[in-house]
Design a protein around this motif. Structure first.
Motif, PDB file in Angstrom:
ATOM      1  N   ALA A 176     -12.184  -6.999  42.565  1.00 40.20           N
ATOM      2  CA  ALA A 176     -13.624  -6.720  42.587  1.00 40.20           C
ATOM      3  C   ALA A 176     -13.986  -5.695  41.526  1.00 40.20           C
ATOM      4  CB  ALA A 176     -14.039  -6.230  43.975  1.00 40.20           C
ATOM      5  N   ALA A 177     -13.145  -4.670  41.385  1.00 36.36           N
ATOM      6  CA  ALA A 177     -13.405  -3.659  40.357  1.00 36.36           C
ATOM      7  C   ALA A 177     -13.306  -4.274  38.964  1.00 36.36           C
ATOM      8  CB  ALA A 177     -12.420  -2.508  40.510  1.00 36.36           C
ATOM      9  N   ASP A 178     -12.298  -5.085  38.747  1.00 36.60           N
ATOM     10  CA  ASP A 178     -12.123  -5.726  37.438  1.00 36.60           C
ATOM     11  C   ASP A 178     -13.285  -6.666  37.107  1.00 36.60           C
ATOM     12  OD1 ASP A 178      -9.723  -4.416  37.113  1.00 36.60           O
ATOM     13  OD2 ASP A 178      -8.487  -6.102  37.777  1.00 36.60           O
ATOM     14  N   SER A 179     -13.899  -7.243  38.122  1.00 37.59           N
ATOM     15  CA  SER A 179     -15.011  -8.174  37.906  1.00 37.59           C
ATOM     16  C   SER A 179     -16.313  -7.461  37.578  1.00 37.59           C
ATOM     17  CB  SER A 179     -15.217  -9.048  39.142  1.00 37.59           C
ATOM     18  OG  SER A 179     -15.819  -8.299  40.191  1.00 37.59           O
ATOM     19  N   PHE A 190     -27.752  -4.353  42.040  1.00 36.06           N
ATOM     20  CA  PHE A 190     -26.565  -3.750  42.652  1.00 36.06           C
ATOM     21  C   PHE A 190     -25.764  -4.871  43.303  1.00 36.06           C
ATOM     22  CE2 PHE A 190     -24.647  -1.458  46.344  1.00 36.06           C
ATOM     23  CZ  PHE A 190     -23.966  -0.460  45.653  1.00 36.06           C
ATOM     24  N   ILE A 191     -24.531  -5.072  42.850  1.00 37.23           N
ATOM     25  CA  ILE A 191     -23.735  -6.217  43.282  1.00 37.23           C
ATOM     26  C   ILE A 191     -22.658  -5.765  44.268  1.00 37.23           C
ATOM     27  CG2 ILE A 191     -22.348  -8.173  42.558  1.00 37.23           C
ATOM     28  CD1 ILE A 191     -25.218  -8.186  41.461  1.00 37.23           C
ATOM     29  N   ILE A 192     -22.684  -6.370  45.453  1.00 36.67           N
ATOM     30  CA  ILE A 192     -21.746  -6.053  46.521  1.00 36.67           C
ATOM     31  C   ILE A 192     -20.767  -7.209  46.690  1.00 36.67           C
ATOM     32  CG2 ILE A 192     -21.492  -5.603  48.996  1.00 36.67           C
ATOM     33  CD1 ILE A 192     -24.436  -4.543  48.911  1.00 36.67           C
ATOM     34  N   ALA A 193     -19.486  -6.898  46.634  1.00 38.77           N
ATOM     35  CA  ALA A 193     -18.440  -7.867  46.954  1.00 38.77           C
ATOM     36  C   ALA A 193     -18.022  -7.636  48.406  1.00 38.77           C
ATOM     37  CB  ALA A 193     -17.252  -7.692  46.024  1.00 38.77           C
ATOM     38  N   GLU A 194     -18.226  -8.634  49.242  1.00 36.27           N
ATOM     39  CA  GLU A 194     -17.859  -8.503  50.654  1.00 36.27           C
ATOM     40  C   GLU A 194     -16.472  -9.099  50.886  1.00 36.27           C
ATOM     41  OE1 GLU A 194     -19.219  -9.479  55.208  1.00 36.27           O
ATOM     42  OE2 GLU A 194     -20.687  -9.637  53.592  1.00 36.27           O
ATOM     43  N   MET A 195     -15.563  -8.247  51.366  1.00 35.59           N
ATOM     44  CA  MET A 195     -14.214  -8.712  51.633  1.00 35.59           C
ATOM     45  C   MET A 195     -14.149  -9.527  52.908  1.00 35.59           C
ATOM     46  SD  MET A 195     -10.656  -6.578  52.187  1.00 35.59           S
ATOM     47  CE  MET A 195     -10.825  -5.661  50.685  1.00 35.59           C
ATOM     48  N   SER A 196     -14.846  -9.082  53.936  1.00 41.94           N
ATOM     49  CA  SER A 196     -14.815  -9.740  55.242  1.00 41.94           C
ATOM     50  C   SER A 196     -13.359  -9.941  55.666  1.00 41.94           C
ATOM     51  CB  SER A 196     -15.591 -11.056  55.176  1.00 41.94           C
ATOM     52  OG  SER A 196     -15.661 -11.653  56.449  1.00 41.94           O
ATOM     53  N   HIS A 204     -19.783 -12.885  49.425  1.00 47.13           N
ATOM     54  CA  HIS A 204     -18.405 -12.821  49.900  1.00 47.13           C
ATOM     55  C   HIS A 204     -17.456 -13.046  48.723  1.00 47.13           C
ATOM     56  CE1 HIS A 204     -18.852 -12.920  54.422  1.00 47.13           C
ATOM     57  NE2 HIS A 204     -20.095 -13.029  53.991  1.00 47.13           N
ATOM     58  N   PHE A 205     -16.295 -12.416  48.810  1.00 50.36           N
ATOM     59  CA  PHE A 205     -15.393 -12.366  47.660  1.00 50.36           C
ATOM     60  C   PHE A 205     -13.957 -12.589  48.109  1.00 50.36           C
ATOM     61  CE2 PHE A 205     -12.904  -9.735  44.552  1.00 50.36           C
ATOM     62  CZ  PHE A 205     -13.175 -10.497  43.430  1.00 50.36           C
ATOM     63  N   PRO A 221     -12.773 -14.201  41.434  1.00 54.51           N
ATOM     64  CA  PRO A 221     -13.024 -13.127  40.463  1.00 54.51           C
ATOM     65  C   PRO A 221     -13.815 -13.538  39.227  1.00 54.51           C
ATOM     66  CG  PRO A 221     -10.838 -12.883  41.369  1.00 54.51           C
ATOM     67  CD  PRO A 221     -11.382 -14.180  41.930  1.00 54.51           C
ATOM     68  N   ALA A 222     -13.491 -14.671  38.624  1.00 58.40           N
ATOM     69  CA  ALA A 222     -14.227 -15.082  37.414  1.00 58.40           C
ATOM     70  C   ALA A 222     -15.700 -15.331  37.730  1.00 58.40           C
ATOM     71  CB  ALA A 222     -13.589 -16.329  36.810  1.00 58.40           C
ATOM     72  N   GLU A 223     -15.971 -15.861  38.914  1.00 57.33           N
ATOM     73  CA  GLU A 223     -17.362 -16.121  39.313  1.00 57.33           C
ATOM     74  C   GLU A 223     -18.098 -14.821  39.588  1.00 57.33           C
ATOM     75  OE1 GLU A 223     -16.731 -20.386  41.599  1.00 57.33           O
ATOM     76  OE2 GLU A 223     -16.061 -18.534  42.574  1.00 57.33           O
ATOM     77  N   MET A 224     -17.416 -13.864  40.220  1.00 54.16           N
ATOM     78  CA  MET A 224     -18.047 -12.571  40.468  1.00 54.16           C
ATOM     79  C   MET A 224     -18.377 -11.873  39.154  1.00 54.16           C
ATOM     80  SD  MET A 224     -19.269 -10.348  42.599  1.00 54.16           S
ATOM     81  CE  MET A 224     -18.632 -10.757  44.241  1.00 54.16           C
TER      82      MET A 224
END
Length: 349
Positions: free
Chosen positions: A41-44, A18-24, A239-240, A257-260
């Motif tokens: 984040a959704a596109d990634s 489960f992958i979480i992108a943290e905006m912070s 973090h994203f 994004p590309a890394e995520m």
């Protein structure tokens, strides 16, 4: 260990991480940027987006010196007071609903890290499906109890905590109604070094506390989180940001994004590779047996001629007998004419 339901996704070793992108604070105080981060984040392919819910006055005192000033020359935030840093990084509470709405429109699961019981009360009004307790707050047992009392799943980062302190945090959560607990191994300096990640702690945490375990990662890149999957991490938080060049309080150790997108795909690939305990052939392996080594007649042999390493060789393909039987043929006599390229079989004797 049973699966945990986080929003519309199941968490456990039987499911991709489960992958979480943290905006912070990477929105840099722009709601438009925050919504663009949601879309990216959704596109990634990330599964969830996390905010941090606090106000500077709920975090610290408005003082500019002493304990409240960041003087460490190695800190990303040196030269600021804690209060000013939190003012710069916080996400305005009135932004939460439009951000959460955009997440849901894009298929992301929105949630947050509350830093005060008031933040839990606020997030309850937004119907968040679960909560995260940050490393620096895992000794705030009243906050843990307040989040756990909602009955929703709880994620707790382990950074800074001793085993005894983790026992207190886990105990506080479970005693107050938390049935679904996930611990995230975390190294709480920014950016973190891979050498300080100590990922072997992940299976140990699972054994100690009987819960799902993942990774909250502050290293550069995706190597460390991919490695964590091999050790049983079922949740990965990174973090994203749209671009590290945009700056921001956490930009230096955030994924673009590309890394995520790469993290999402490679973590799932790592999970698929784990499989189960397996020896011998799979069905797909059987197709490759023909490329194994085996025994073949290497030059024409006449009836009665002695078989030797001069006329039997261990070569590819694999249609002859296994090489381990070579000794049983050497010195024996051919029973019939044999052409070069004949696979060795028992009826040749």
């Amino acid at each position: 260990m049973r699966d945990i339901q986080l929003g519309h996704r199941k968490i456990g070793t039987g499911h991709a991480p489960f992958i979480i992108a943290e905006m912070s604070g990477n929105h840099n105080q722009s709601l438009d940027t925050a919504l663009r981060i949601v879309d990216a984040a959704a596109d990634s392919g990330a599964h969830a987006l996390k905010l941090q819910t606090y106000r500077a006055d709920l975090m610290t005192l408005d003082l500019e010196d002493g304990d409240f000033f960041i003087g460490d020359p190695n800190s990303l935030w040196k030269g600021q007071s804690l209060y000013r840093l939190y003012e710069q990084a916080y996400t305005p509470w009135e932004w939460h609903k439009p951000i959460f709405d955009r997440c849901r429109e894009r298929g992301l699961i929105p949630f947050s890290t509350p830093f005060h019981p008031d933040a839990v009360d606020f997030l309850e009004e937004l119907d968040v499906p679960f909560y995260k307790i940050a490393s620096f707050e895992n000794n705030d047992l009243p906050l843990i109890r307040r989040a756990a009392s909602t009955g929703k799943p709880l994620i707790i980062s382990t950074g800074l905590a001793t085993i005894a302190e983790l026992e207190e945090a886990v105990g506080a959560a479970r005693e107050t109604g938390c049935r679904d607990l996930i611990l995230l191994k975390c190294t709480s300096h920014y950016p973190a070094s891979p050498a300080d990640s100590h990922l072997n702690t992940i299976p140990h945490l699972r054994h100690l506390f009987g819960c799902e375990v993942g990774l909250s990662d502050h290293t550069i890149g995706i190597g460390v989180p991919i490695a964590s999957v091999a050790l049983g991490a079922t949740v990965i938080e990174k973090h994203f940001t749209l671009s590290r060049a945009d700056g921001g309080v956490d930009a230096a150790f955030s994924l673009e994004p590309a890394e995520m997108k790469q993290l999402v795909s490679e973590s799932e690939r790592a999970w698929q590779a784990l499989g189960g305990i397996s020896y011998g052939l799979t069905e797909k392996d059987r197709q490759s047996l023909k490329f194994r080594r085996s025994l073949y007649i290497s030059r024409d042999v006449q009836p009665g001629e002695t078989l030797s390493e001069d006329n039997i060789r261990i070569i590819r393909p694999g249609y002859g007998l296994s090489p381990k039987y070579l000794g049983m043929f050497l010195g024996r006599t051919a029973s019939r004419p044999l052409k070069a390229g004949t696979p060795v079989s028992w009826d040749l004797l």
